[in-house]
Design a protein around this motif. Structure first.
Motif, short mmCIF file in Angstrom:
data_model
loop_
_atom_site.label_atom_id
_atom_site.label_comp_id
_atom_site.label_asym_id
_atom_site.label_seq_id
_atom_site.Cartn_x
_atom_site.Cartn_y
_atom_site.Cartn_z
N THR A 129 6.99 -4.36 64.02
CA THR A 129 8.08 -3.42 64.32
C THR A 129 8.14 -2.32 63.29
O THR A 129 8.41 -1.14 63.62
CB THR A 129 9.42 -4.18 64.38
N VAL A 171 21.46 -2.72 69.82
CA VAL A 171 20.50 -3.78 69.50
C VAL A 171 21.10 -4.75 68.47
O VAL A 171 21.01 -5.98 68.62
CB VAL A 171 19.19 -3.17 68.98
N LEU A 219 15.98 -3.60 65.75
CA LEU A 219 15.20 -4.84 65.71
C LEU A 219 14.78 -5.19 64.29
O LEU A 219 14.72 -6.37 63.92
CB LEU A 219 13.98 -4.69 66.61
#
Length: 347
Positions: A34, A160, A213
């Motif tokens: 990520t 998120v 994330l």
């Protein structure tokens, strides 16, 4: 009845230990992937690559004009990514979880994640200064360093983190799967909604997903800090309660007794002394009344400048108290001569 979290912690026994997520190899691999995706998006925007051209194509397509019937609904749906309302809703749920599980960890985890979100996303927003689609000035330009604050998308990153924290704190695998799917659906919809209404570029949304994330994946590194914070808060709370109990149980401070005038003896004594005692006068220190009542002699000594009435010598006025009369002769001190019955008085 107290219904706060601390009252719950006092009333019931400790629950079974809740297992906290650890930074496993799988999580570290996801974090690294990520992070690489995050850096790639930033570089692609900085060099005005094909991603910036795609941003312009989507913006000129104007999705809100292609499907105008969705606009009313999506105006409300995008609130699920707004920081204030979502933080209140999720904090209410996690507060109930803290009450049920006898721990402050859910609320402290939410606070830590929101703090990391504000610092990381806010720094990149202000550092790159990208303008939004509605304020773009040159077609094909990345619109960087122009005083904007929309890259990455704050709504998307907040969706998120805020909804993903529910899956992170889930206690069973089944609940974690369901909550992960729910948070992914909400955050995906919020990001696409911002593109639909024209407030963000597509690259803003991609970077917002990656930013949120990253925070969720990095939370296990902050678990020891969260645990220490919980212990500190509870210890401070116990010290505060101990001080309150100590103040409540401490005896009152002694105060100086106020002088009280004791009544004189109501019995005994006759004549002048009895009248003086009944009138509240202080008896002579050597008298029996004074010996029976020490308070009287004390008051007599406290005012030496004013002698008591019993110490004064009574003064009897001489002579008659009646005023002299002009038609009457003054009375003599001798006995008057009374006439003898049947006799005569010698001249």
């Amino acid at each position: 009845m107290r219904t706060d979290i601390f009252a719950r912690l006092d009333r019931e026994p400790e629950p079974p230990k809740i297992e906290t997520p650890r930074m496993s190899r799988h999580r570290i691999a996801l974090f690294g992937g990520t992070l690489a995706f995050y850096v790639a998006i930033v570089v692609a925007v900085l060099v005005s690559s094909w991603l910036v051209a795609l941003d312009w194509k989507v913006m000129l397509f104007r999705p809100y004009q292609q499907w105008p019937g969705l606009h009313a609904f999506l105006d409300y749906y995008v609130v699920l990514g707004q920081r204030g309302p979502t933080a209140v809703m999720v904090a209410s749920w996690l507060g109930w979880r803290s009450w049920r599980q006898h721990t402050l960890r859910p609320l402290l985890t939410l606070g830590t994640s929101l703090l990391l979100l504000n610092v990381s996303v806010g720094a990149v927003k202000l550092g790159l200064g990208r303008l939004g689609p509605h304020y773009a000035t040159q077609i094909g330009s990345a619109e960087l360093f122009a005083g904007g604050d929309i890259f990455p998308s704050g709504h998307t990153a907040n969706a998120v983190v805020t909804w993903g924290i529910l899956a992170y704190l889930a206690t069973t695998p089944r609940a974690r799967r369901y909550l992960s799917a729910l948070s992914a659906f909400v955050s995906l919809g919020v990001g696409l909604t911002t593109v639909y209404i024209g407030t963000h570029w597509l690259s803003d949304v991609l970077l917002g997903w990656a930013a949120g994330l990253l925070i969720l994946l990095a939370l296990p590194w902050f678990e020891p800090l969260i645990t220490r914070a919980e212990v500190l808060i509870l210890s401070v709370r116990e010290q505060w309660r101990a001080r309150r109990r100590q103040r409540a149980s401490a005896p009152a401070a002694p105060t100086a007794p106020e002088p009280v005038l004791l009544p004189q003896s109501l019995g005994g004594g006759s004549g002048a002394e009895g009248a003086q005692e009944a009138a509240g006068m202080v008896p002579v220190p050597d008298s029996p009344a004074a010996a029976g009542h020490p308070g009287a002699s004390t008051r007599a000594r406290a005012h030496p400048a004013h002698p008591v009435r019993s110490e004064r010598t009574p003064v009897t006025p001489a002579g008659s108290r009646r005023p002299p009369h002009a038609d009457r002769a003054p009375r003599s001190n001798g006995s008057p001569v009374r006439p003898v019955t049947g006799g005569s008085v010698a001249p």
